[in-house]
Design a protein around this motif. Structure first.
Motif, PDB file in Angstrom:
ATOM      1  N   LYS A  41       0.838  -1.212   0.000  1.00 26.89           N
ATOM      2  CA  LYS A  41       0.000   0.000   0.000  1.00 26.89           C
ATOM      3  C   LYS A  41       0.868   1.256   0.000  1.00 26.89           C
ATOM      4  N   ARG A  45       1.369   4.257  -2.795  1.00 24.97           N
ATOM      5  CA  ARG A  45       0.942   5.619  -2.445  1.00 24.97           C
ATOM      6  C   ARG A  45       2.067   6.650  -2.499  1.00 24.97           C
ATOM      7  N   LYS A 173     -12.191   6.226  -5.095  1.00 29.22           N
ATOM      8  CA  LYS A 173     -11.690   4.978  -4.504  1.00 29.22           C
ATOM      9  C   LYS A 173     -12.258   3.772  -5.249  1.00 29.22           C
ATOM     10  N   ILE A 176     -10.228   2.960  -8.283  1.00 30.05           N
ATOM     11  CA  ILE A 176      -8.974   2.282  -7.922  1.00 30.05           C
ATOM     12  C   ILE A 176      -9.239   0.823  -7.569  1.00 30.05           C
ATOM     13  N   PRO A 180      -7.278  -1.968 -10.021  1.00 30.75           N
ATOM     14  CA  PRO A 180      -6.206  -1.870  -9.018  1.00 30.75           C
ATOM     15  C   PRO A 180      -4.805  -1.655  -9.605  1.00 30.75           C
ATOM     16  N   PRO A 183      -2.448   2.573 -10.012  1.00 29.96           N
ATOM     17  CA  PRO A 183      -1.249   3.151  -9.365  1.00 29.96           C
ATOM     18  C   PRO A 183       0.059   2.587  -9.925  1.00 29.96           C
ATOM     19  N   ASP A 248      -6.310   6.345  -3.235  1.00 28.74           N
ATOM     20  CA  ASP A 248      -6.141   5.022  -2.641  1.00 28.74           C
ATOM     21  C   ASP A 248      -6.693   4.997  -1.216  1.00 28.74           C
TER      22      ASP A 248
END
Length: 348
Positions: A41, A45, A173, A176, A180, A183, A248
């Motif tokens: 994560k 980020r 969100k 995302i 997935p 990012p 995220d």
């Protein structure tokens, strides 16, 4: 033996952090699955924000603390889109476009200011970030509902003036969650862009400016333009990086969501072995793993050592700021040794 010694001296900061990470993992007794999930994560980020620091360092401008302005641009764009009730992929793309446009404009202004403060870029960029925060807060605390007419009353305070401190970003969100890999795609894209820039004419100019500004002037390079371009690129990348961060998470803390993004990005980059004069992609990816591993396990390790959860949490701030101080001290020491060695070689 000599090679091993040189390797340790050169990579003393990352090696130190690796040892601290291993100690933290042992003390916290954290599971591999938990650590892996949390680290994934944080890498998703925070990596792009770290990548935003590379180009100004290449141009000899040191750590660009004004990436905070890029983060503010992304928050500004997000509030506008939520206020206009634009959702789905349209809203997602609109936020990115508006954020990039604002970051480009702000990057030009920042670049102009930093060109007027050569040799003091880091402290100037830090002050610019603080000034930008004050203007941003004024707009959303007092301007929204007075000068700016809101469309979405749900994000406003009960008085009708000022935006609420927390805004739900569930529509962003959701995208995302549905896609997935977004990012990861952005991290790869930004990495490739930086790699491309390094190999272009602009990259050669930035390296020349960063190596010796006077020589760059003599070679006919427009130093001010090159430095401004470095800051524009940095600010635009930072805006995208912060969007990935808040999307995220799924919520936006309007007034404090951007705080410390510069400090954490700087600390992670230095933990990866970067200096104020040299930084590369390897430093980014090594740094984000080491720094955020320590960031995850340090509160748990602190709790295990002192049997106090509050003290464990203070370890986070301590690690962030001590990383910067420790890395700078080691880097300055190594640079002095290199200069002495170079002088001795010349004398011989």
């Amino acid at each position: 033996m000599e090679k091993a010694k040189k390797f340790i001296v050169k990579n003393f900061v990352p090696i130190t952090f690796l040892v601290l990470c291993l100690l933290g993992i042992m003390l916290s007794n954290v599971s591999v699955n938990f650590l892996g999930a949390e680290l994934y994560k944080r890498v998703m980020r925070n990596t792009i924000m770290m990548l935003a620091l590379l180009v100004p360092i290449m141009a000899g401008m040191g750590i660009n603390f004004s990436i905070v302005i890029g983060a503010l641009c992304s928050q500004f764009a997000t509030v506008i889109i939520i206020d206009r009730k634009i959702e789905g992929i349209t809203g997602f793309i609109a936020v990115i476009i508006i954020s990039l446009i604002m970051a480009y404009i702000c990057g030009n202004i920042i670049g102009y200011i930093l060109n007027r403060s050569k040799g003091r870029e880091m402290i100037t960029s830090l002050v610019i970030g603080l000034l930008g925060t004050s203007i941003y807060n004024l707009i959303f605390m007092a301007g929204y509902g007075t000068i700016i007419t809101p469309n979405n009353d749900k994000i406003m305070l009960s008085s009708g003036i000022g935006v609420q401190s927390m805004i739900d970003l569930k529509p962003m969100k959701a995208i995302i969650l549905e896609y997935p890999l977004i990012p990861i795609v952005f991290i790869i894209l930004v990495t490739l862009i930086i790699k491309y820039i390094v190999g272009t004419k602009l990259g050669s100019k930035l390296k020349a400016v960063g190596s010796n500004m006077q020589n760059a002037y003599s070679l006919g390079i427009d130093v001010d333009k090159s430095r401004k371009q470095a800051i524009i690129i940095s600010t635009m990348i930072a805006s995208v990086g912060h969007l990935m961060f808040i999307f995220d998470i799924g919520s936006l803390n309007v007034y404090t969501g951007h705080l410390n993004v510069d400090v954490f990005a700087c600390a992670a980059l230095l933990a990866g072995g970067a200096t104020l004069n040299k930084a590369n992609l390897k430093n980014v990816f090594v740094g984000v793993v080491l720094f955020h591993t320590l960031f995850i396990v340090s509160p748990l390790a602190g709790k295990a050592l002192f049997e106090n959860a509050a003290i464990g949490e203070y370890f986070r701030s301590f690690i962030a700021y001590s990383t910067i101080v420790f890395s700078l001290m080691i880097n300055i020491h190594n640079e002095k040794k290199e200069k002495i060695y170079t002088q001795q070689v010349h004398l011989q």
